[in-house]
Motif scaffolding. Structure first.
Motif, PDB file in Angstrom:
ATOM      1  N   ILE A 172       0.863  -1.185   0.000  1.00 36.40           N
ATOM      2  CA  ILE A 172       0.000   0.000   0.000  1.00 36.40           C
ATOM      3  C   ILE A 172       0.895   1.229   0.000  1.00 36.40           C
ATOM      4  N   ASN A 173       0.761   2.046  -1.016  1.00 38.05           N
ATOM      5  CA  ASN A 173       1.590   3.248  -1.137  1.00 38.05           C
ATOM      6  C   ASN A 173       0.955   4.374  -0.316  1.00 38.05           C
ATOM      7  N   ASP A 226      -4.035   2.588  -4.914  1.00 39.17           N
ATOM      8  CA  ASP A 226      -3.418   2.565  -3.585  1.00 39.17           C
ATOM      9  C   ASP A 226      -4.389   3.055  -2.515  1.00 39.17           C
TER      10      ASP A 226
END
Length: 470
Positions: A252-253, A388
């Motif tokens: 997950i950015n 994201d």
């Protein structure tokens, strides 16, 4: 994708999300019946709830990577197929261990189903249609917790607990064939690598925090154990956050948190979900345990949250376009805060009409606020950032729902021990409703810091008469 097709796809995703949300909440009413059926304790039967929620927490974060690596249409179809088959397996389970196992399988399907489906819709929706599309996607989260007590009560009272799972089968079959027809095929990126370390860290932290919340909510469990586990897994999530910030290709950015609209939707949105997500559960407990109402009658009154959701829905888009996000947020928050406080002073002698009015207004407020949060959350993001953000938003919403109910039950336990006498149990519920109002107030405080024109780029502004666009 043209607007008509986009609406159809959004409604299919919403239908699947409704099935998922309903399944997560409706089983609560059937736990005593399931325990008797399998000659087990209520505590053991409750594992069917905990296993499902923890599975969601563990597997939701991986949905973003899967939507990149594979054909998203096929992933969504697989998720619907797994969920539907597992629902049938739950109904046919000959033992409690097998029921728990099929609930875990159900959770895997549910963890992919809505996040992947929502991503398909969001990446195809132009910003000008975002408000309309979000209004389709958000209704299951509003409706399912409100009608679950009634539907579950009716099933347990007049049918068999097996139907709690069997009702998913026709819905899943219809959703599967509609998805095959209306969803577009997309090629996956075979070079996309899975961040296994991030997956493990997020899964342990999120799943562990949900487990700790369930322990805290269990009146038969140890306060100390629940609190220690909660603090331990919360610390683990802090370490996970630091890892995701440094990782080259994180699961997950977290860079999407740089957008204030998305960040507020996650922080304030979680606080708000603590409040409105727990309210149907708390009202159901109040009506059954304190007022002595049957599950079906209690559920029929709680159902007016759903009535409020539906009543305000046709006006929500107009209100946002006419007044903007911030004023609508403030109005909806004030409605929720006021109704939570009033609900704390409900008694068995309170006129039913007054109960209905207050609960309906509460439903209106939560509908407006959650629609606004979900729309604002994705308003500034491009397609890559939406992927994201979608994974992060799905994870936080699932955790907020579990933690919010757990915190509410902890307050009830604390109030019961503090006030002691059965005649004073009303104050335990008052404390819980006051806490829900505090959560909503904290979320409102964050909204007050927003600029007046926040989100205006995706709204269609009108003149004071509400006629022509400016």
């Amino acid at each position: 994708m043209d607007q008509t097709k986009l609406k159809r796809v959004a409604l299919i995703v919403a239908m699947c999300h409704f099935m998922d949300m309903m399944d997560a909440t409706i089983i609560t009413t059937a736990i005593p019946t399931i325990a008797v059926y399998f000659h087990s304790s209520t505590a053991l039967a409750s594992i069917t709830i905990t296993a499902y929620i923890i599975t969601l927490a563990v597997f939701i974060p991986i949905s973003g990577w899967m939507s990149v690596r594979f054909n998203v249409k096929r992933i969504f179809l697989l998720a619907v197929l797994i969920f539907t088959a597992a629902s049938l397996g739950c109904a046919l389970s000959p033992s409690l261990p097998l029921l728990i196992a099929t609930r875990i399988l159900q959770g895997i399907g549910g963890a992919m189903m809505f996040p992947v489906g929502r991503l398909i819709v969001l990446q195809k929706a132009p910003k000008s249609d975002l408000l309309m599309i979000i209004s389709f996607l958000v209704w299951p989260a509003l409706i399912a917790p409100a009608i679950a007590p009634l539907i579950g009560g009716l099933i347990v009272t007049y049918a068999s607990w097996h139907w709690i799972f069997l009702i998913n089968v026709p819905i899943g079959i219809v959703a599967f064939f509609l998805s095959r027809r209306f969803f577009d095929d997309t090629a996956g990126d075979r070079t996309a690598r899975l961040d296994w370390k991030g997956f493990a860290l997020i899964g342990v932290g999120a799943g562990g925090l949900v487990l700790a919340s369930e322990i805290l909510a269990d009146s038969a469990a140890s306060w100390t154990l629940g609190l220690v586990l909660f603090l331990l897994f919360a610390a683990e999530l802090v370490l996970t956050y630091r890892y995701l910030k440094r990782a080259q290709n994180p699961l997950i950015n977290l860079k999407v948190l740089k957008y204030r609209t998305f960040r507020i939707s996650q922080v304030g949105g979680s606080l708000f979900w603590f409040s409105v997500g727990s309210a149907p559960y708390l009202l159901t407990l109040l009506f059954q345990n304190e007022f002595g109402w049957s599950p079906a009658y209690a559920g029929s009154i709680v159902l007016f949250i759903f009535v409020g959701n539906v009543a305000i829905k046709p006006a929500s888009t107009w209100l946002l376009n006419r007044f903007g996000f911030k004023p609508v947020f403030i109005g909806s928050f004030l409605a929720v805060i006021a109704t939570m406080l009033v609900s704390g002073w409900f008694t068995a002698q309170t006129p039913v009409l007054l109960l209905i009015v207050v609960i309906t207004l509460s439903g209106m407020g939560r509908s407006l606020a959650l629609t606004s949060y979900n729309t604002l959350s994705f308003s500034e993001l491009d397609a890559q950032e939406t992927r994201d953000a979608n994974s992060l938003a799905s994870t936080t919403q699932n955790m907020a729902q579990a933690i919010g109910i757990a915190v509410t039950v902890v307050v009830l336990r604390f109030g019961s021990e503090l006030f002691g006498a059965a005649s004073s149990q009303a104050w335990a519920y008052r404390l819980a409703f006051i806490l829900l109002a505090v959560f909503a107030t904290l979320a409102l405080a964050e909204i007050l810091t927003l600029p007046r024109k926040t989100g205006s780029a995706i709204l269609k502004h009108r003149d004071p008469a509400g006629k022509s666009p400016r």
